[in-house]
Design an enzyme around this catalytic site. Sequence first.
Site, PDB file in Angstrom:
ATOM      1  CB  THR A  39       1.944   6.187 -15.090  1.00 20.91           C
ATOM      2  OG1 THR A  39       3.136   5.359 -14.662  1.00 20.91           O
ATOM      3  CG2 THR A  39       0.746   5.144 -15.446  1.00 20.91           C
ATOM      4  CG  LEU A  84       7.025  -6.537 -16.597  1.00 24.85           C
ATOM      5  CD1 LEU A  84       7.124  -7.144 -18.133  1.00 24.85           C
ATOM      6  CD2 LEU A  84       8.480  -6.321 -16.173  1.00 24.85           C
ATOM      7  CB  THR A 132       5.924  -8.427  -5.835  1.00 28.97           C
ATOM      8  OG1 THR A 132       6.873  -7.990  -4.533  1.00 28.97           O
ATOM      9  CG2 THR A 132       4.448  -8.314  -5.513  1.00 28.97           C
ATOM     10  CD  GLU A 134       6.435  -5.599  -1.412  1.00 25.68           C
ATOM     11  OE1 GLU A 134       5.234  -5.068  -1.055  1.00 25.68           O
ATOM     12  OE2 GLU A 134       7.316  -4.841  -1.669  1.00 25.68           O
ATOM     13  CB  SER A 158       1.371  -6.855  -1.170  1.00 20.83           C
ATOM     14  OG  SER A 158       0.966  -6.736   0.045  1.00 20.83           O
ATOM     15  CB  SER A 160      -3.508  -4.751  -6.139  1.00 25.10           C
ATOM     16  OG  SER A 160      -2.270  -4.122  -6.266  1.00 25.10           O
ATOM     17  CE  LYS A 161       2.485  -7.360  -9.278  1.00 26.02           C
ATOM     18  NZ  LYS A 161       2.540  -6.983 -10.586  1.00 26.02           N
ATOM     19  CG  LEU A 197      16.217   2.576   0.302  1.00 23.54           C
ATOM     20  CD1 LEU A 197      15.702   3.593   1.401  1.00 23.54           C
ATOM     21  CD2 LEU A 197      16.530   1.191   1.009  1.00 23.54           C
ATOM     22  CG  ASP A 287       7.803   1.566  10.320  1.00 25.02           C
ATOM     23  OD1 ASP A 287       8.442   1.737   9.127  1.00 25.02           O
ATOM     24  OD2 ASP A 287       7.947   0.495  11.232  1.00 25.02           O
ATOM     25  CG  HIS A 291       8.082  -0.915   6.917  1.00 23.90           C
ATOM     26  ND1 HIS A 291       8.961  -0.146   7.318  1.00 23.90           N
ATOM     27  CD2 HIS A 291       8.338  -1.674   5.789  1.00 23.90           C
ATOM     28  CE1 HIS A 291      10.007  -0.328   6.509  1.00 23.90           C
ATOM     29  NE2 HIS A 291       9.651  -0.924   5.645  1.00 23.90           N
TER      30      HIS A 291
HETATM   31  P1  NAD Z   1       7.485   0.841 -12.770  1.00 23.63           P
HETATM   32  O1  NAD Z   1       6.308   1.589 -11.663  1.00 23.63           O
HETATM   33  O2  NAD Z   1       8.747   1.477 -12.675  1.00 23.63           O
HETATM   34  O3  NAD Z   1       6.920   0.660 -14.117  1.00 23.63           O
HETATM   35  C1  NAD Z   1       5.432   0.357 -14.348  1.00 23.63           C
HETATM   36  C2  NAD Z   1       5.069   0.646 -15.923  1.00 23.63           C
HETATM   37  O4  NAD Z   1       3.756   0.335 -16.069  1.00 23.63           O
HETATM   38  C3  NAD Z   1       5.383   2.041 -16.258  1.00 23.63           C
HETATM   39  O5  NAD Z   1       6.043   2.117 -17.392  1.00 23.63           O
HETATM   40  C4  NAD Z   1       3.904   2.513 -16.208  1.00 23.63           C
HETATM   41  O6  NAD Z   1       3.700   3.775 -17.143  1.00 23.63           O
HETATM   42  C5  NAD Z   1       3.447   1.485 -16.765  1.00 23.63           C
HETATM   43  N1  NAD Z   1       1.588   1.514 -16.406  1.00 23.63           N
HETATM   44  C6  NAD Z   1       1.211   1.646 -14.939  1.00 23.63           C
HETATM   45  N2  NAD Z   1      -0.168   1.645 -15.104  1.00 23.63           N
HETATM   46  C7  NAD Z   1      -0.467   1.434 -16.353  1.00 23.63           C
HETATM   47  C8  NAD Z   1      -1.708   1.001 -17.132  1.00 23.63           C
HETATM   48  N3  NAD Z   1      -2.814   1.071 -16.291  1.00 23.63           N
HETATM   49  N4  NAD Z   1      -1.644   0.695 -18.325  1.00 23.63           N
HETATM   50  C9  NAD Z   1      -0.492   0.524 -19.043  1.00 23.63           C
HETATM   51  N5  NAD Z   1       0.698   0.734 -18.489  1.00 23.63           N
HETATM   52  C10 NAD Z   1       0.649   1.077 -17.349  1.00 23.63           C
HETATM   53  O7  NAD Z   1       7.481  -0.745 -12.124  1.00 23.63           O
HETATM   54  P2  NAD Z   1       8.522  -1.732 -12.008  1.00 23.63           P
HETATM   55  O8  NAD Z   1       9.443  -1.436 -10.672  1.00 23.63           O
HETATM   56  O9  NAD Z   1       9.562  -1.800 -13.286  1.00 23.63           O
HETATM   57  O10 NAD Z   1       7.801  -3.093 -11.941  1.00 23.63           O
HETATM   58  C11 NAD Z   1       7.512  -3.765 -12.988  1.00 23.63           C
HETATM   59  C12 NAD Z   1       6.504  -4.908 -12.604  1.00 23.63           C
HETATM   60  O11 NAD Z   1       7.336  -5.943 -11.891  1.00 23.63           O
HETATM   61  C13 NAD Z   1       5.438  -4.674 -11.615  1.00 23.63           C
HETATM   62  O12 NAD Z   1       4.408  -5.673 -12.161  1.00 23.63           O
HETATM   63  C14 NAD Z   1       5.872  -4.863 -10.000  1.00 23.63           C
HETATM   64  O13 NAD Z   1       4.790  -5.257  -9.531  1.00 23.63           O
HETATM   65  C15 NAD Z   1       6.732  -6.031 -10.603  1.00 23.63           C
HETATM   66  N6  NAD Z   1       7.913  -6.222  -9.536  1.00 23.63           N
HETATM   67  C16 NAD Z   1       8.596  -4.944  -9.332  1.00 23.63           C
HETATM   68  C17 NAD Z   1       9.939  -5.383  -8.488  1.00 23.63           C
HETATM   69  C18 NAD Z   1      10.761  -4.134  -8.063  1.00 23.63           C
HETATM   70  O14 NAD Z   1      11.539  -4.585  -6.989  1.00 23.63           O
HETATM   71  N7  NAD Z   1      10.693  -3.124  -8.769  1.00 23.63           N
HETATM   72  C19 NAD Z   1      10.281  -6.629  -7.816  1.00 23.63           C
HETATM   73  C20 NAD Z   1       9.181  -7.662  -8.180  1.00 23.63           C
HETATM   74  C21 NAD Z   1       8.077  -7.535  -9.070  1.00 23.63           C
HETATM   75  O1  DAU Z   2      10.011  -6.889  -2.879  1.00 27.85           O
HETATM   76  C1  DAU Z   2       9.541  -6.656  -4.199  1.00 27.85           C
HETATM   77  C2  DAU Z   2       8.904  -5.159  -4.226  1.00 27.85           C
HETATM   78  O2  DAU Z   2      10.243  -4.342  -3.842  1.00 27.85           O
HETATM   79  C3  DAU Z   2       8.386  -4.835  -5.437  1.00 27.85           C
HETATM   80  O3  DAU Z   2       7.223  -5.683  -5.669  1.00 27.85           O
HETATM   81  C4  DAU Z   2       8.015  -3.326  -5.257  1.00 27.85           C
HETATM   82  O4  DAU Z   2       7.185  -2.966  -6.645  1.00 27.85           O
HETATM   83  C5  DAU Z   2       8.997  -2.439  -4.886  1.00 27.85           C
HETATM   84  O5  DAU Z   2       8.751  -1.271  -4.896  1.00 27.85           O
HETATM   85  C6  DAU Z   2       9.821  -2.990  -3.719  1.00 27.85           C
HETATM   86  O6  DAU Z   2       8.941  -2.673  -2.502  1.00 27.85           O
HETATM   87  P1  DAU Z   2       9.626  -2.192  -1.053  1.00 27.85           P
HETATM   88  O7  DAU Z   2       8.481  -1.538  -0.445  1.00 27.85           O
HETATM   89  O8  DAU Z   2      10.286  -3.121  -0.581  1.00 27.85           O
HETATM   90  O9  DAU Z   2      10.504  -1.110  -1.874  1.00 27.85           O
HETATM   91  P2  DAU Z   2      11.054   0.337  -1.413  1.00 27.85           P
HETATM   92  O10 DAU Z   2      12.241   0.882  -2.361  1.00 27.85           O
HETATM   93  O11 DAU Z   2       9.776   1.428  -1.428  1.00 27.85           O
HETATM   94  O12 DAU Z   2      11.499   0.334   0.155  1.00 27.85           O
HETATM   95  C7  DAU Z   2      12.489  -0.588   0.675  1.00 27.85           C
HETATM   96  C8  DAU Z   2      12.797  -0.542   1.901  1.00 27.85           C
HETATM   97  O13 DAU Z   2      13.412   0.592   2.254  1.00 27.85           O
HETATM   98  C9  DAU Z   2      11.504  -0.493   2.750  1.00 27.85           C
HETATM   99  O14 DAU Z   2      11.711  -1.509   4.073  1.00 27.85           O
HETATM  100  C10 DAU Z   2      10.958   0.773   2.994  1.00 27.85           C
HETATM  101  C11 DAU Z   2      12.206   1.282   3.172  1.00 27.85           C
HETATM  102  N1  DAU Z   2      12.198   2.806   2.834  1.00 27.85           N
HETATM  103  C12 DAU Z   2      11.893   3.133   1.667  1.00 27.85           C
HETATM  104  C13 DAU Z   2      11.740   4.544   1.254  1.00 27.85           C
HETATM  105  C14 DAU Z   2      11.229   4.888   0.094  1.00 27.85           C
HETATM  106  C15 DAU Z   2      12.551   3.722   3.736  1.00 27.85           C
HETATM  107  O15 DAU Z   2      13.194   3.693   4.988  1.00 27.85           O
HETATM  108  N2  DAU Z   2      12.658   5.054   3.286  1.00 27.85           N
HETATM  109  C16 DAU Z   2      12.285   5.334   2.118  1.00 27.85           C
HETATM  110  O16 DAU Z   2      12.332   6.782   1.941  1.00 27.85           O
END
Ligand code: NAD
Ligand code: DAU
Length: 353
Positions: A39, A84, A132, A134, A158, A160-161, A197, A287, A291
């Site tokens: 994606t 993942l 997560t 969340e 959250s 959906s997760k 962020l 906001d 949030h």
């Molecule tokens: P990301 O968005 O960077 O990567 C998601 C990957 O999944 C991409 O490579 C995308 O192509 C693939 N994908 C999406 N839809 C798909 C589908 N229908 N079939 C097959 N592949 C598909 O996500 P991330 O930040 O690396 O997060 C990975 C996992 O970890 C997620 O499940 C997320 O909920 C969880 N997670 C993320 C964080 C975070 O801070 N980023 C924290 C805790 C948990």
């Molecule tokens: O806690 C784990 C989660 O952390 C993961 O499950 C999610 O996949 C991951 O995206 C992340 O979610 P958050 O919503 O916490 O991350 P994000 O980077 O989008 O935002 C971090 C904080 O910053 C949040 O309080 C929103 C704020 N923010 C975010 C963006 C993108 C801003 O203030 N401005 C912005 O432009």
Amino acid sequence: MNGKTILVTGGAGFIGSHLVRLLVNKYPDAHILNLDALTYAGNLANLKDIEDAPNYTFLKGRIEDPEFLKKVFEEYEVDGVIHLAAESHVDRSITDPMAFLRTNIIGTVELLNAAKDAWGDRQDVRFYHVSTDEVYGSLGETGLFTETTAYDPRSPYSASKASSDHFVRAYHHTYGLPVVISNCSNNYGPFQFPEKLIPLFINNIRHERNLPVYGDGKNTRDWLWVGDHADAIDLIFRKGKNGETYNIGGENEWKNIDLIYLVCDQMDAALGREAGSSRNLITFVRDRPGHDRRYAIDAAKLTNELNWRPKLQFPEGLERTIKWYLENSDWLEAVTSGAYLQYYEKQYQQKTS
Ligand code: NAD
Ligand code: DAU
């Protein structure tokens, strides 16, 4: 892991690419399959350095496609799944919840079905759902999420997760599928798509664009170096107990605005700009609806049972992250060019109008 075939889903994304690289390099006698739909968030450039490794295979496809999954399990005799693949950005879940339902819920259940059908009663296998913090909702000024905190998801992401976590546990209780789940806090590091962020703000500072801070900027997140998360996943996959949940966190809470000041100051230093110039780009915007105020993780179970601790501390991890993005500006430009930039600018206008 010797001789095993491990199917990682979402391996071309941010966390998945760090995990795939770790597994391919650490376990040369295991076969690592990376199933990813590519994606907007998936990018094979994230795995250039290991793409020719003899123990690595990339499979393009969607987790909601049962026929495709059946073929994968038949052809490769999968011994373990580390799941993942997901839609991962909260803001996108607010504008398009159905995409999150399709991938995160239906996709996870299709994957569970494929594993269950292929494995039957086998107990020497494992289905690992990477989830997560969340799912636990939002904390007040004090307190930490533990593994027994009641689920209280508040965004479509959250929700959906949380739903997919429940399905994974249900398949364990109902069908005896060997499963494990981890719930992790915010990750940061190289290869994160610059809608989140930290990389968004690094990229905006590079281009001297405004830095949109949601609300009062006092929402709090617990930040973890992505490599520490990948280490934890590897450990839990091999040593975690069936049916259990493990929280993973960085012991590293930051109010957004304080983190943003640090990013600005480190960017000024790295780019040789006048001290304070990036802070001038900070713009408080509308906001994020719903949030969550604060997330913070108690990872004592993982520390006590499996001896895991985060290794890389702030601000060194942030410095490394900034250095990586500045040295890989081609990667940044490639993933933010064209349609993405238009999408971002439209979203930004809506937050400021
Ligand atoms: P990301 O968005 O960077 O990567 C998601 C990957 O999944 C991409 O490579 C995308 O192509 C693939 N994908 C999406 N839809 C798909 C589908 N229908 N079939 C097959 N592949 C598909 O996500 P991330 O930040 O690396 O997060 C990975 C996992 O970890 C997620 O499940 C997320 O909920 C969880 N997670 C993320 C964080 C975070 O801070 N980023 C924290 C805790 C948990
Ligand atoms: O806690 C784990 C989660 O952390 C993961 O499950 C999610 O996949 C991951 O995206 C992340 O979610 P958050 O919503 O916490 O991350 P994000 O980077 O989008 O935002 C971090 C904080 O910053 C949040 O309080 C929103 C704020 N923010 C975010 C963006 C993108 C801003 O203030 N401005 C912005 O432009």
